[in-house]
Design a protein around this motif. Sequence first.
Motif, PDB file in Angstrom:
ATOM      1  N   VAL A  93       0.828  -1.195   0.000  1.00 21.74           N
ATOM      2  CA  VAL A  93       0.000   0.000   0.000  1.00 21.74           C
ATOM      3  C   VAL A  93       0.870   1.255   0.000  1.00 21.74           C
ATOM      4  CG1 VAL A  93      -0.573   0.896   2.294  1.00 21.74           C
ATOM      5  CG2 VAL A  93      -2.383   0.180   0.761  1.00 21.74           C
ATOM      6  N   SER A  94       2.051   1.159   0.584  1.00 21.60           N
ATOM      7  CA  SER A  94       2.863   2.370   0.673  1.00 21.60           C
ATOM      8  C   SER A  94       3.909   2.454  -0.414  1.00 21.60           C
ATOM      9  CB  SER A  94       3.542   2.442   2.039  1.00 21.60           C
ATOM     10  OG  SER A  94       4.333   1.294   2.226  1.00 21.60           O
ATOM     11  N   LEU A  95       4.334   1.334  -0.954  1.00 17.29           N
ATOM     12  CA  LEU A  95       5.398   1.380  -1.965  1.00 17.29           C
ATOM     13  C   LEU A  95       4.950   0.821  -3.314  1.00 17.29           C
ATOM     14  CD1 LEU A  95       8.396   0.190   0.214  1.00 17.29           C
ATOM     15  CD2 LEU A  95       7.890   2.499  -0.509  1.00 17.29           C
ATOM     16  N   SER A  96       3.753   0.277  -3.360  1.00 17.18           N
ATOM     17  CA  SER A  96       3.176  -0.313  -4.565  1.00 17.18           C
ATOM     18  C   SER A  96       4.009  -1.467  -5.090  1.00 17.18           C
ATOM     19  CB  SER A  96       3.001   0.739  -5.676  1.00 17.18           C
ATOM     20  OG  SER A  96       4.193   0.925  -6.389  1.00 17.18           O
ATOM     21  N   ILE A  97       4.794  -2.078  -4.257  1.00 16.70           N
ATOM     22  CA  ILE A  97       5.568  -3.241  -4.689  1.00 16.70           C
ATOM     23  C   ILE A  97       5.427  -4.323  -3.629  1.00 16.70           C
ATOM     24  CG2 ILE A  97       7.308  -2.236  -6.192  1.00 16.70           C
ATOM     25  CD1 ILE A  97       8.032  -2.729  -2.584  1.00 16.70           C
ATOM     26  N   SER A  98       5.832  -5.534  -3.973  1.00 11.57           N
ATOM     27  CA  SER A  98       5.740  -6.609  -3.002  1.00 11.57           C
ATOM     28  C   SER A  98       6.855  -7.624  -3.222  1.00 11.57           C
ATOM     29  CB  SER A  98       4.378  -7.294  -3.091  1.00 11.57           C
ATOM     30  OG  SER A  98       4.221  -7.826  -4.390  1.00 11.57           O
ATOM     31  N   GLY A  99       8.049  -7.114  -3.489  1.00 16.24           N
ATOM     32  CA  GLY A  99       9.147  -8.052  -3.719  1.00 16.24           C
ATOM     33  C   GLY A  99      10.351  -7.705  -2.892  1.00 16.24           C
ATOM     34  N   VAL A 100      11.203  -8.680  -2.748  1.00 13.24           N
ATOM     35  CA  VAL A 100      12.391  -8.504  -1.932  1.00 13.24           C
ATOM     36  C   VAL A 100      13.307  -7.453  -2.548  1.00 13.24           C
ATOM     37  CG1 VAL A 100      14.415  -9.645  -1.009  1.00 13.24           C
ATOM     38  CG2 VAL A 100      12.254 -10.866  -1.114  1.00 13.24           C
ATOM     39  N   ILE A 154      13.271   1.678  -2.004  1.00 15.61           N
ATOM     40  CA  ILE A 154      13.836   2.456  -0.885  1.00 15.61           C
ATOM     41  C   ILE A 154      14.997   3.296  -1.378  1.00 15.61           C
ATOM     42  CG2 ILE A 154      15.108   2.231   1.269  1.00 15.61           C
ATOM     43  CD1 ILE A 154      13.255  -0.079   1.950  1.00 15.61           C
ATOM     44  N   SER A 155      15.840   2.696  -2.196  1.00 16.20           N
ATOM     45  CA  SER A 155      16.966   3.493  -2.689  1.00 16.20           C
ATOM     46  C   SER A 155      16.479   4.610  -3.606  1.00 16.20           C
ATOM     47  CB  SER A 155      17.964   2.596  -3.410  1.00 16.20           C
ATOM     48  OG  SER A 155      17.367   2.066  -4.558  1.00 16.20           O
ATOM     49  N   PHE A 156      15.305   4.392  -4.230  1.00 16.51           N
ATOM     50  CA  PHE A 156      14.740   5.400  -5.116  1.00 16.51           C
ATOM     51  C   PHE A 156      14.229   6.605  -4.324  1.00 16.51           C
ATOM     52  CE2 PHE A 156      10.672   6.741  -7.226  1.00 16.51           C
ATOM     53  CZ  PHE A 156      11.274   7.548  -8.211  1.00 16.51           C
ATOM     54  N   ILE A 157      13.501   6.339  -3.284  1.00 13.96           N
ATOM     55  CA  ILE A 157      12.959   7.465  -2.529  1.00 13.96           C
ATOM     56  C   ILE A 157      13.909   7.936  -1.437  1.00 13.96           C
ATOM     57  CG2 ILE A 157      10.570   6.796  -2.940  1.00 13.96           C
ATOM     58  CD1 ILE A 157      10.474   5.643  -0.185  1.00 13.96           C
ATOM     59  N   GLY A 158      14.948   7.200  -1.242  1.00 16.21           N
ATOM     60  CA  GLY A 158      15.907   7.605  -0.206  1.00 16.21           C
ATOM     61  C   GLY A 158      15.523   7.039   1.132  1.00 16.21           C
TER      62      GLY A 158
END
Lengths: 490, 102, 495, 175, 642
Positions: free
Chosen positions: A189-196, A203-207
Motif C-alpha cells: 500500500v505504501s510502496l506499490s511493490i511486493s518483492g524482496v 527504498i533506494s529510489f525514494i531515499g
Amino acid sequence: MTGISDILGFNFVVIGPTLTLLATALILLFVTITISTPTFVKKYVTLFGILSTVFAVFLKFGLFLSDGVSSYFSEKILLDEFALVGNVLIVLVLLFTFNSFWKTSSQIDNKTTEALILILMSASGFLLMVDSENFIMLFIGLEIGSISLYALAGLNRGDQLSNEASLKYFLLGSLASCILIYGIALVYVSLSISGVYETSIAISFIGPENVPLTSLIGLILIIVGLLFKVAAAPFQAWAPDVYQGSPTGYVGYMASVAKASSFIVLARLSAVSLNFIIDKFDLFFTAVIILSVLLGALFATNQSDLKRLIAYSGVIQSGFILSGISFGVYGISASIFYLATYIIQLIGVFTIFSIISGQLSSNFAISNLSGLFKENKFLTITFSIFMLGIAGLPLTSGFVSKFILITNLWSYEKYILVTVLMLSTVAGFYFYLKPIWVAAVEKTDNTIEQIKIQNSDKLLISTLAFLTIYLGLLPNTLVNITRWMVENYL
Amino acid sequence: MLEVTTDWYLTLAAILFSIGFFGMMIRKNALIMFMCIELMLNAVNLTFIAASKHFGQIDGQIAVFFVLVVAAAEVVVGLAIIVSIFRKQSSASVDVLNVSRG
Amino acid sequence: MTGIILSLLLVPLFSALLVFSIPNNRKELFRPIGIVFSLITFTQSMYILFSDYSKSDFQILLKFEWIQVYGLEINLGISGMSTLLLLLSSLLVLLSLLSIGKDHSESKGFIGSILTLHFAINGVFISGDLISLFIFFEALLIPMYFLMGIWGGDNRRYATIKFILYTVFGSIFIFIGTVYTAVISYGVNARLAVDFETLSTLEITASQSKTLFLLFTFGFLIKVPIFPLHTWLPDAHVEAPTAGSILLAGILLKVGAYGILRVSIPFFTEGFLEYKNIVAVLSVIGIIYGAVVAIAQIDIKKLIAYSSISHMGYVMLGISAGEFLSIEGAIIQMINHGITAGALFMLVGFIYERRHTRNISSFGGVKITMPRYAAIFLFTSFASIGLPGLNGFVGEFMILMGSYNSYKMLTSIAAFGVVLAAIYMLWAYQRVFTGPLSNEENKNLQDLNLRETVSIFPLVLLMLFIGIFPSYIESFVIQEAGNLSETISLFRSTK
Amino acid sequence: MFELLIFFLPASVLIIGALIVVFAKNPVHNAMGLVMTLISLAIIYITLNATFVAMVQMLVYAGAVMTLFLFVIMMIGVDKKEQTSDSIKGQTFLVSGVFLILMSLLGYVAVNSEFSWNLWFPAVDYVVEGTPQLIAGTLFTTWIFPFEIISILLIVATAAAIALAYDSKIRNKDA
Amino acid sequence: MDFLFILPIFLPLLTAIFLFLNRKIFNELVTNFFTLNSALLSFAISFFAFVTFALDKFKPISITLYQWTRTPDITIGFTLDGLSGVMLLLVTGLSFVIQLFSTSYMEKDEKHSNYFVYFNFFVFSMLLLVMSSNFLVMFFGWELVGLSSYLLISFWSQKPAAAKAGNKAFVINRIGDFGFLIGLMIILNTFNTFDFHTVMQSSTNVSENTITTISLFLLLGAFGKSAQFPLFSWLPDAMEGPTPASALIHAATMVTAGVFMLVRISPMLQHSATASIVIISFGLLTALIAAFSAMNQYDIKKVLAYSTISQLGFMFIAIGAGAYVAAIFHLVTHAFFKALLFLGAGAVIHSMHHEQDMRKMGGLRKRMPITAGMMGIGTLAISGIPPLAGFWSKDEILASVFAKAGMANELVFSIMYYLFWALTLGAALLTAFYMGRHWLLIFEKDNGIDHSEVQEAPKAMTRPLILLGIFSIFIGFINTPFFHGLEKVLHETLENVEVTHLPEGIALVILAVLSIGAGFTGLIIAFLIFGFQLHKRINLGKFKLESPINLVKDLSSNVLYLNKFGNVFFVSGMKNFSRKVAVVVDGLIIDGSVNFISSAFGKTSKITSATQTGLVRNYVVYFGLFLILLISLFIFTPLVAQ
C-alpha cells in the motif's frame, strides 16, 4: 527463439527440489489410494524422493554456477546464495529427520501416507519460501509449510496434548500469518511493490530517510510474522506448548525446518530489502534479542519437561541467530553458521528423545532420562554432546558458532547485546547440564525401559554427533560456505 | 465536501483488523477465533484492493485471490482440528486446553 | 619438538579413548593403561624440561590454520613455566591414578575422565593463543563435571553446579576479552590474530588495555580463586572424589594464575598497573581470610580447601606486586602449592577410604595406629605451613621478599599468614593424630599400604628437593619472570 | 454525498457485523455477523472497482466457507455455553486497552501514509476495472507460478483435514 | 682444613637420617652407640676446628656450600668466627653430655630411637642457626629448631597436654618468626643481600629509622624464640617434653638463639637507641615477671622454666645495655648450670618415677646425694655466689647496666639506667630466692612422705651431672675482670661494635659486693622460709600478712594471670573469631549472596513462567502488547520516524 515461457522466466530446474518432493508426495498418495501398499514401499518411495531432491538441489547448484543470481517466473522465484543454502539446509533436515518421522508415521494407524505427504509438502512449502522473491509467494510458501506442520502436531489424535498443541499452533500460527500478510499489504500500500529486491530498489529510489512509516510498519510486521516461526520472544509462547504436545518423532523436523527457512528468509530480508534502512530496526531487533535471550533463560530454568526446555533453549538460540542477522552482512554469515550447527544439534536431541520415549509420545519429563546411562551409554554420550553443543562448550560446534557470532557483534560495537547473550550462556549451563545430570550422573535405581536402538538411528545420531564435534574442531569448510553466501552483498 | 480517499478504506481495514485481533484476545471458543482470523484476513484484502485502486494496478486484486485461498485452506484445517478435538472431549473451547503450560 | 608438543595433547586423549573402548569386564586394565600413558606424558614433559625450550619465554612451535576467512590459527608452544606445570600435571595425574582406591580404579568412566582432564590441562599449558587457551580452559569443565557429579559426595549436585556456573561465569569474561582482543588485532593485522607472538607486539590504547585487563583477570581470578569469589572452592573440594580434589587443587587452580601471567600482565600491562593494587589488597585479604576461616573448619578437606585460598592469595600477591622476585616466587609457589595441596588431598583421601568420614572430631590419636601416615601427614603439613627446607617456604619467601618493595604494609600483613597457617594445620594435626585413641573405630585402622606409600612418596621427595635446592626449579622461571617484570617496569617508567 | 453514503453504509454494517462476530454468545449469531461483514465487504470491493473479486468473495467466502462454518457449528452443537470468566484478573480491561491502542495506532499508520504517497506514489487518474479478463490476463502470465503452486496448498489442506478428521475406525464400523 | 667446621653441622643430620632409616632394625644399644659416638665425634671436630681457629687469631672463616637461589643471590653458607665458635662448642659439647644422660633417661621408651632422631635433628638445626653466614640460613635454622622443638615437646603426643604444648610452642615461635620474616624483607630490600658481613658493613649507610624498624622486627623474632614477654608462655608448657630435651632446648641452646641473633646483628643494633631501650625494658620486665612467677611454682621443671625465662631476660638486659660480651658470657654460663639443673631435675624425676610435684618430694638429699650436691652447685651458680660461673656473668651484666647509666649523656637516661640496674639487682635477688626454695623443697624440707624406695640415679645420669657441675664451677673464669678471654674470642665478631665496658676500680668492687649480697640475701630468705620454717616459728598474726601474702602467692602461681589472659583473648578469641567469620562472613554474607542470586533467579523464573498460562488468548495479548510497543516505537522515536 524465445517463447512466452522464456519471457516469463520458466525454469524447472530452479523449482526442481519442490517439484520432486511434490511428485513423491503425489506418487505416495496415488499408490496408497489405488493399491494396498506394503509399508516398505512407502518408505523407499519417500526415501527415494528425498534423495532425488538432494539431486535436484545439486542441479540447482549447476544452474546457479552458470547463471548467477537471477530471478525466474516473472520475478517470483529467486535463485541466490540464500536460496541455495536454504535448500541445502531443508533437504538436509529432511534427510536427517527421515528416520524418526518415518518411524513416527508408520506408527500412526492408517495415516502413514497422509503424514508422509504432509511432511514432504511442508518441506516443499518451505523450499518455496526460501526461494521466493515475491512477498506473496513467500506467504504462500510459508502457509503450505505451516499448515502441514499444524496438522503434524495434531496427528497423534488419541493424545489430548497433541490435539492441544495442534490447535494452539494453528490459532497462533494463523494469527502470525495474518500479521505477516497485513505487513505485506502495508508495504504494498505504501510502496506499490511486493518483492524482496523491489523493496530495496524502491527504498533506494525514494531515499532511506523518506521511507514512509507505513512501509516501515509493514516490514516490521513481516519480520514479526517470521519471528513467530522461529519462536523469538515475545512470540515464543506457542513453541513450548507445541513441542511438548506434538509427537516426539516430528518435533525435530518441525522445529528445525521452520527455523531454517525463516532465518534464511530473514537473512535475505536483512541483506537485501532492509539494506539501506537496517539501522532503523536497530532498537527493534535489540529488544527482540534481549527479550528472547532473557525470557528463554528465565523460563528454561524452571522447566521440568525436556521438550519444553529445548523449546525455550530454541528461543535463546533464536536470539543469538537473530543478533547476527540484524547487523550487517558479516553477522549474517556468522548467523547462518550458527543456524546450521544448531539445527544439527536440535535434530540430534529430538532423535534421541524419540528413541527413548517412543515416537508418538508427547510429554517428556527430565526424569524420564534417569538411568539412561545404565541402559544405553551411546545415547547418553551423544545426548551430552548435543546438549553441550547447544550450551556452547568448546570442542563442539556450539562454541565456534558463538565465538564467530560474538566476534562479529563486538566488531559492530554491540556491547550490550554481547553482555546479555553471554549472561544467558552462563544461565544456560545450569539448565543444559541438568538433563545430563539426570541422564549420566545421578545414581538411580529405577532404570528406564529397555531401549532398542536401530542401526540406522545409531548411524544417524553418530553422524550428527560427529558433525557437532567436527565442526567444533575444524569449522573451516562451513565457515567458508557461509562467508561465500554473503560475499556478493558486502 | 468530504471526499472518500484511499485512507478511509485503509482506516476501515485497520479497524477491522483490530476488531479481529480483539476477538482473538477475548474469545475462548476456537470457532469464533477462526472467525476473527477471517476478519483479519478480510481486512488485509480490503487493504490490498484499496491500494490496487490507488495505484491503478491489478496486482493487489490478484493478491486477494491468494489470500482467499489461504483463508479457505486454513478454515479447512482449522475445522478439521476442531472436529478432531471435539471427537475426543466434546468441547471446542480453547481454554479447556491448557494442560501444557509454564 | 613439535611432535612432542602434539603428543602431549594426543597421548592423554588417546589413552582416554582407549580406556573408554575397553569392555567393562576387563576392569583390571583401566588403571595400568592410565598409568602407562600418563607415564609417557610425564617422560615427554621431562624431555622438554631438559631441552633448551624450557628456559626461555613462551615460544610457539606449532601453528595451523583453524578458520581461514577470519585468519584464526591454533598455536601451540611452551615455556619454562608451562613445562613445569605440564610436568606437575602429568605427575599428579600419574600419582592420583595410583592412589585411588579400588572402587574408583575399576571404573572405566573415572579413569577415562581423569585422562580427559589430563588432556585438557595439557592443552591449557601448551596453547599459544587466546582461543585455544579458552577452549581448553572450558574443556576442563567436562571431565570435572563428571568426576564431581558421579563420584562425588552427598551434596555433589549443589557443589558441581556451583563450580560449573562460577567457572563459566568467569570464563565469559575471558571470552569477551578474547573477542575484544581479536577485534582490535583485526584492525591492525586484518585477521583475528590472537597468538601470543602477535599480541606481544600489538599496540593497544590505555583504555583498551585497562578494559581487557579487567575482563581477563576477572575470569582468571575466579579460577584462582580470589577472596570474595572463592566460595565454590570449598564446596567443590569437599564433594569431589580424592583424585578430583588432587587435580583441582594441584593444577586447576593454577590455570587461573597461569592465565594472568601468560595473558593479563604481558599484553595488558597498562591495565595491570592500573588495577594491581586492588588485586593485591584482595589477595592479602584472601590470605588472612582463608587462614582464619580454615581454623574454624571441622572437615579436613574443607580446611585444606580454605588453606588453598590462602596459599593462592600469596601467588596473586606476588603477581600483583609485579617485581621480578615476586613473580618468580609466584610461579614457584604455584608449583609448590600443587605438590603440597595435591599431597594433602591424597592423604585425606587415604583416611577417607578407611573411615568414610572427614570430620576432624571423629578422629584423634590416629598416630598410634597409623604412624607412617601420621609422619607423612605432618611432613606435608609442615611443607604447607612453609617451613624452610621444604618447598612451601621457597615460593612464599620469594613472594614476600619481592612484594615488600611494592607493598610494604600489605606484605607485612600477608606475612602473618604464616602464623595462621601454623595454627590451622597444626591444630588439625593435633586433633586428628595426637591424644589418646578415643574413638573405637579408629583402633583398627591400617597404616598406609605399599601402593599408597608409593603414590605419596614422590611428592614427599619433591617437597624436600625443591625446598633444599630451589635454584634448580628457579632456573626454569627466571627468564619468564625477568621478561614480565621488565615489561612492567618499562610501562611503569613510560607512564 | 452519494459517495459518502456508499462508503459509510457498508462500512458501518461491516463494523457492526465484525462486532457481532466478536461479542455474540451464540455461534450461529457469530457466523451471521461474519456473513454480514463479508457481504458488506463485497459491496465495498465493488465501489473500489474490484468487481470480480467481489463476486468471488460472495461465492467462496459468504457461500462456501460460511457453509462450512455453519456445518461445523451444527455438528459440535450450539447449545454449549462458553466459559467467559477470566483466569487473569483485569484481563478484559487490559485487552480493551490493547484493542483501542492498537486500533488507533494502525489507523494512524494508515493515515500517515498519505504524505509519502502524494509525493512518490500519487493516486492515478485512470480506472483499473478488476474484470475477469484483466485478472485472468495477469493471473495466467506473471502470476502463473503462484497460481499453480497454490494448488499444493489445497492438497495440503485436504491431506491435513483427512489426517485429522477422518477416522478410520468409524469407516471400518460402517463397512 | 677450613671446611672442617662444616662437619659437626651435618654429622647430627646424617646421624638423624641414619637412625631414622634404621629405626626398625636397631635396638637401643646400637642406637645409643651411634648417637653418642657421633655426638662425641662432632664435639671433637668442633673442638679441633675451634683450636685451629683460635691459633689463627680468631680470623673468621666463611664457606659457601651451594647457591640456594640465583636471584636474589642467596647461598647456603657458614661462617666460623668467635661468636659461632663459642656456640659451636657449647652446642656440640652439651649435646654430647645430654645425650649421654638421655640414653639412660629414655631407656625402654618405645620411641627411643625416634627421640634420638629428633634430638640429632635438633642439634643440626641449632648448628645451622649459629653457624650461618647469612640471614637466610639463620632463618632456616631458626625455623628448624622450632620444628624439632615441636617434635620433642610433643614427643609423648598421646598425652593431650604434650601435643597441645608442642603446638603452642610452635605457634608462638611462629609469631616471632613472622617478625623475623618481615625483618628479612626489609633487609633484603634495603641491602639487597642477606650476607651478615655485607649487611653489617653497609648498615652505617642506612638511616636510623630503617635500622630501628629492622631491629624491632628481628627483636620480635628473638622474643618468640627466647621466650621474652609477651611471648613467653610457651616455655613453661614445653616442659611436657622429655626432661633431657628440655635441658638442651629450653635451657641451654634454642632459647638463647634470640640472644645469639641480637649479638650477631649488634653492629646494626648499636645504631638504634630505640631498639636498645626496647630490648632492655622488655628484658627487665621478663626477668622480673618470670622471677616473680617462679617463686610459687610446685612443678620441679616449671620453676626451672621460669628461671630460664628470667635468665634470658638478664641476657636481653645485657644486650640492651650494649654489653654484648656479657650477654654471650651469661649465655654460656647459664647453658651449663641450667643444663645441670634440668638434668638434675630429670634425675630426680626419673628416680621418683615421673613424679614432678615438689610437694611430694622433700628430704631427698640423703637418698640422692650426688644429684643433690650437683644441683646445689647449680643453684649456687645461678644465684651468683662467687666464684661459681653465674657470679661472673651476672655481675658483669649488672656492672654493664650501671656503666651504661654512667655513659648516658642525658640525665633522664642516666636515671632510667640506674633504675634498670636497681631492678635487675632485685631480679637477681629473686633468682637466688626461688632457686634456693627449689633446692630446699626437693632435697631438704621434710614433707613427711616416705622416700625410702627412692634411689640415686644411675651412673649414666650422674656422670653428666658431675661433668656439668665441674663446668658450672669453673666456666666463669673464661671472662673475669682479670682475664677477658671471651672478649678476645669475640673481638673479631664485634670489631666495629661499641661494647659497654665494665666500670673500673672501686666501683666494680662495690657492684660485685652488691650483687653477691643480693645472691646471698635471696638464698638466706629462702632458707629462712623453707629450711628454717621461719614463718611457723614466729608469730606473724598481729601483722595480718595473710591476705597480702596470699595475693602475692596467687599472682605468682598464676603468672600474673597472663596465661589466662592469653588463653581467653587469643586462643578462645581466635577460635570464636574464626568460627564467626566462617559462619557469618563466609557462609551468610559471601556464599549467601551467591546463593541469593541463584535463588532470586530461580524465583524470578518461577514467577515469570507463570505468564506462560497455556491459554491462547493470553498469548495473543502478549502479541498485541508487543505490537503496540513496536508501532509506537516507530511512531514516537525520533530515531526511526524522521
